[in-house]
Design an enzyme around this catalytic site. Structure first.
Site, PDB file in Angstrom:
ATOM      1  CG  ASP A 110      -2.287   0.638   0.882  1.00 46.34           C
ATOM      2  OD1 ASP A 110      -2.296   1.677   0.199  1.00 46.34           O
ATOM      3  OD2 ASP A 110      -3.321   0.096   1.299  1.00 46.34           O
TER       4      ASP A 110
ATOM      5  CG  PHE B 259      -3.292  -0.575  -5.961  1.00 43.73           C
ATOM      6  CD1 PHE B 259      -3.808   0.335  -6.853  1.00 43.73           C
ATOM      7  CD2 PHE B 259      -3.914  -0.727  -4.736  1.00 43.73           C
ATOM      8  CE1 PHE B 259      -4.911   1.102  -6.541  1.00 43.73           C
ATOM      9  CE2 PHE B 259      -5.032   0.041  -4.405  1.00 43.73           C
ATOM     10  CZ  PHE B 259      -5.524   0.955  -5.310  1.00 43.73           C
TER      11      PHE B 259
ATOM     12  CG  HIS C  70     -15.710  -0.562  -3.650  1.00 42.81           C
ATOM     13  ND1 HIS C  70     -14.726  -1.167  -2.916  1.00 42.81           N
ATOM     14  CD2 HIS C  70     -16.142   0.489  -2.914  1.00 42.81           C
ATOM     15  CE1 HIS C  70     -14.572  -0.520  -1.771  1.00 42.81           C
ATOM     16  NE2 HIS C  70     -15.410   0.498  -1.745  1.00 42.81           N
TER      17      HIS C  70
END
Length: 360
Positions: A203, A231, A249
């Site tokens: 991350d 990412f 999402h």
């Protein structure tokens, strides 16, 4: 001629409850003040409670009475308040504590006040309010809000882990990359359940900075590697499993596809992709994913997708969707590489790669 409306007072009452934001805001303040933590040993007079949390006794009484009327806290005698079953999960030490789940974050609140803009245009209210800034880019310059957001996102992981773990077959896996891992609470829970598994948490640097203490607390730090990166950058190659939990999402189709192509580039032919997301379905059933879809619209610019839409994204990225397993919280989507990496996949200089990536 229009039909005469039905007189249904129960519907009016229910609609009023659903539309009200006084109770939700008051719950969030009680979380900020850690009120439930101070009532663990039993009910307290409000003046004692107010002194402990640094509040005005009369104002605190008004807030607690409003919530007690909805079953959250109880006034056992005049101006003496205690916990109820609905208030118990507001405790920090509850196994499924939601205390950190409900932060009052001004940038979000200002955005929700402009939700009309999103419904009229399809654009994020957050960008409209904050001069075009993307949600996760905002956090890079606001570390306190970033930590609060991450803690909110991480707070639901014990519940999600409990519901989806039975649907995750990781018995044969030895290496896993958690793409958009946050602070690592979800990966830590999987490592505890699978002693032979090793994981790489990936991350943004200011996000994974909180991961070492989470992993150490879970006793799995020796089986984890931490990488601070987007990412949209090249991912660690050759893992048995690539995990994307509540990542896709957040993004519109073009960027969601770029993330998946990045995974495909890193994956071996026999690697497995596991996506944990809400899957949208037609109908009137109550579904958290439908509510979160509005949040994605207002704040992130992504959306909740149907199984067919996930299948199309995965096909485009070179994956074949094997199965979708619904659980009581989210669905587990499993996919495997199906075709060579698409020639039009993301490159080092593409806008998608240059963008910052985050999870929610």
């Amino acid at each position: 001629m229009s039909a005469t409306p039905r007189i249904d007072l129960a519907s009016v009452t229910r609609l009023t409850e659903l539309a009200d934001y006084i109770v939700p805001f008051t719950i969030r303040v009680m979380c900020d003040l850690a009120v439930a933590d101070h009532l663990v040993e039993g009910p307290l007079p409000v003046d004692v409670l107010a002194r402990r949390i640094g509040a005005d006794p009369a104002a605190l009484t008004r807030g607690l009475r409003a919530l007690a009327g909805r079953g959250i806290f109880t006034e056992v005698e005049p101006e003496v308040f205690g916990l109820t079953p609905l208030a118990e999960p507001l405790r920090s030490d509850h196994p499924f504590s939601v205390r950190e789940c409900f932060p009052l974050m001004p940038p979000d609140i200002y955005s929700w006040a402009r939700l009309t803009h999103s419904l009229r245009t399809g654009e994020t209210a957050f960008g409209h309010v904050h001069g075009g800034t993307r949600y996760y880019d905002h956090f890079a310059d606001h570390p306190y809000e970033c930590v609060r957001f991450e803690r909110s996102a991480e707070s639901v992981n014990p519940f999600v882990l409990r519901t989806v773990a039975p649907a995750l077959d990781l018995a044969a896996a030895r290496t896993m990359v958690d793409v958009g891992s946050g602070h690592g609470t979800f990966a830590a829970g999987l490592l505890v359940r699978h002693p032979e598994l090793r994981a790489t948490l990936l991350d943004l640097p200011h996000v994974v900075a909180e991961a070492p203490q989470v992993l150490a607390h879970a006793g799995v730090a020796d089986r984890c590697e931490i990488r601070g990166a987007s990412f949209f950058d090249p991912l660690p190659a050759g893992a048995d499993v690539y995990l994307l939990k509540t990542i896709i999402h957040d993004w519109p189709d073009e960027r969601a596809a770029a993330i998946l192509r990045n995974v495909r580039t890193a994956a071996r032919p026999d690697s497995r992709l596991v996506i944990i997301e809400s899957v949208s379905r037609y109908g009137n059933h109550d579904d958290t994913g439908k509510v979160m879809d509005v949040k994605a619209l207002a704040l992130f610019g992504g959306r909740t997708r149907t199984e067919q839409e996930f299948r199309a994204l995965l096909d485009d990225a070179g994956f074949r969707l094997l199965r979708v397993t619904p659980t009581s919280s989210m669905s587990v989507l499993e996919a495997v590489p199906a075709v060579p990496v698409p020639e039009n996949g993301p490159t080092a200089g593409s806008p998608a790669v240059a963008a910052a990536g985050r999870s929610v």
